[in-house]
Enzyme design. Structure first.
Site, short mmCIF file in Angstrom:
data_model
loop_
_atom_site.label_atom_id
_atom_site.label_comp_id
_atom_site.label_asym_id
_atom_site.label_seq_id
_atom_site.Cartn_x
_atom_site.Cartn_y
_atom_site.Cartn_z
N HIS A 1 0.94 -0.78 -0.32
CA HIS A 1 -0.20 -0.09 -0.36
C HIS A 1 0.62 1.30 0.11
O HIS A 1 0.50 2.53 -0.01
CB HIS A 1 -1.22 0.13 1.64
CG HIS A 1 -2.43 -0.90 1.03
ND1 HIS A 1 -3.39 -0.89 0.90
CD2 HIS A 1 -1.80 -2.20 1.21
CE1 HIS A 1 -4.51 -1.76 0.84
NE2 HIS A 1 -3.03 -3.15 0.78
N ASP B 1 3.50 9.67 -1.09
CA ASP B 1 1.53 8.49 -0.32
C ASP B 1 2.41 7.41 -1.52
O ASP B 1 2.23 7.56 -2.90
CB ASP B 1 0.79 9.50 -0.96
CG ASP B 1 -0.37 9.41 0.26
OD1 ASP B 1 0.21 8.06 0.87
OD2 ASP B 1 -0.99 10.55 1.13
#
Ligand code: GDG
Length: 458
Positions: free
Chosen positions: A157, A365
């Site tokens: 992720h 991110d």
């Protein structure tokens, strides 16, 4: 149809509206297929034995939740230590914040071995196993060593760092080799895939078999990007539900004379929150027409409070917000409203809809789901503008946002000003394109694309 087994560090009851990005996406996936969800219970046993933990199982609708406790020593070295003080900072390019304490790796291996040992008897022959995130990189290798033959996929992720950054981790080769025990490795973006293949080419003498298949360390793995999405229909429903509508109306009435800018993040150093406040300050300085008008609402929910870097960040942020309010505030206008608490999920879409500008400005991110949530919550007839860091995985897909470099304070202030002044027609056109892409690659697409690729791998 094969049973789905999901393994992640933390679980959420898929029947309850969950909070974090990972929990939301996985709850979606399991609710649809049923199956087993395995991970840490969240309980730390103070005087337990390292490598041992009690297994608990319970039923949540169609899903069996199986969890294991961790003793204090395992928790501190596996979770706080190797996962959150080595892998999290390095994978977000923050070598300066990494703590390469040599004792952490033993706990990380021990917990992954214990998870494999506890999970193995719960597995059926035709299960499809989906392992999530950086806490569990070596899990498939441990399962394989115990004889597990089932298909196993891994999804990361967070970002995959470039090879030279990865190489700062003393165990980098072991970590990357571990990934080759999976049948499929899923990453968030094409940039991540290119970092992975570059690493194995440089360090693992990879011989690429085809576009998606990589052979290195004596094994072959399929590597692909699967940009994670949100449940667009669910978020749209939430946007029109009474709590969100009430939040929207309250904000609209209270700020009727002003323009709202919104940031919602976990208070994490990867999210670029101080940089955002500096850019907002620059906006007030360079474009004085925004004084007594533009108001930045920053919701930074508490996370990993007991890791030092997070306490420092909190202090820095409190100082920055206080200084902007002290220097620019008026008796009836507070430029920054900083809230260090979790806001109820059902209110989030209302806040997003009330904001003329959504500020999503991470330094790095994996994806960033807030960017997608902000777009979906907008009124298509009068949408707000998304200002998005080029370093968020989401930037690969959301090209119609105003892409910014969060290290460039002036540039970011200029982009915020552009967002505040953007004509309606341009806002509508950008919003329409963003919506189409977010809808096309929603969480259902993500789950199906990953599981189809896992079925086809091997
Ligand atoms: C990791 C990766 C990747 C935030 N504050 C509140 C709140 N949130 C919700 C948001 C969103 C979720 O939490 C955050 O998701 P992100 O994707 O932005 O970030 P991470 O938690 O870092 O997630 C990330 C993600 O995994 C999925 O793969 O996108 O890159 O780092 O849903 O709305 N929710 C509520 N109150 C808050 O105060 N209720």
């Amino acid at each position: 149809m094969s049973r789905l087994v999901v393994i992640s560090n933390r679980l959420a009851d898929p029947r309850k509206p969950a909070a974090g990005g990972l929990a939301v996406a996985l709850g979606e996936a399991l609710n649809q297929t049923g199956g087993l969800w395995f991970g840490w219970s969240g309980t730390v046993v103070e005087d337990g034995t390292p490598g041992e933990g009690e297994l608990h199982t319970r039923q949540a609708g169609a899903v069996t939740l199986a969890t294991v406790d961790l003793c204090r020593e395992d928790h501190d070295s596996y979770y706080h230590g190797y996962s959150n003080s080595v892998l999290w900072p390095v994978f977000h390019y923050r070598l300066d914040l990494a703590d390469f304490n040599a004792s952490y790796i033993a706990g990380y291996r021990r917990v992954n071995q214990m998870f494999a040992r506890k999970l193995l008897p719960l597995l059926r022959d035709d299960d499809v196993i989906w392992v999530h995130d950086y806490h569990l990189i070596p899990l498939a290798a441990e399962l394989r060593a115990m004889g597990c033959k089932q298909r196993i996929g891994f999804f990361l992720h967070i970002p995959m760092p470039p090879p030279l950054i990865m190489a700062a981790i003393p165990q980098h080769e072991w970590l990357m080799r571990s990934l080759f025990a999976y049948d499929l490795v899923g990453l968030q973006s094409e940039a991540d895939v290119s970092h992975f293949t570059r690493y194995v080419r440089n360090e693992g003498s990879a011989e690429e078999v085809d576009e998606k298949r990589v052979r290195a360390f004596g094994a072959t793995v399929v590597v692909q990007s699967f940009p994670i999405g949100i449940d667009v229909d669910e978020f749209t429903r939430l946007t029109h539900a009474p709590d969100a509508v009430e939040t929207y109306e309250n904000m609209r009435d209270e700020y009727s004379r002003r323009r709202l800018l919104l940031g919602i993040d976990r208070l994490d150093y990867s999210k670029g929150i101080p940089q955002r406040v500096r850019a907002f300050r620059e906006l007030l300085d360079r474009y004085p027409e925004n004084r007594d008008s533009a108001t930045l609402i920053m919701i930074a929910s508490p996370t990993r409070d007991d890791v030092n870097a997070y306490a420092d960040l909190r202090q820095e942020l409190e100082g920055l917000c206080g200084a902007v309010n002290g220097d620019y505030g008026e008796l009836d206008w507070m430029p920054v409203r900083y809230i260090h608490r979790m806001v109820a999920r059902k209110r989030v879409p209302g806040l997003c809809r009330a904001a003329a500008v959504g500020l999503v400005t991470p330094l790095r991110d994996g994806m960033n789901l807030v960017a997608k949530e902000y777009v979906v919550a907008q009124d298509p007839d009068d949408p707000g503008v998304l200002v998005l860091s080029r370093f968020a995985g989401a930037a690969e897909q959301l090209k119609e946002a105003l892409l910014v470099n969060p290290y460039d304070t002036q540039g970011m202030a200029d982009s915020i000003q552009q967002a505040l002044q953007m004509p309606l027609v341009e806002r509508q056109a950008r919003h329409q394109k963003l919506m189409a892409r977010i809808r096309e690659h929603d969480v259902h697409w993500w789950r199906k694309a990953f599981l189809d690729a896992l079925q086809a791998a091997g």
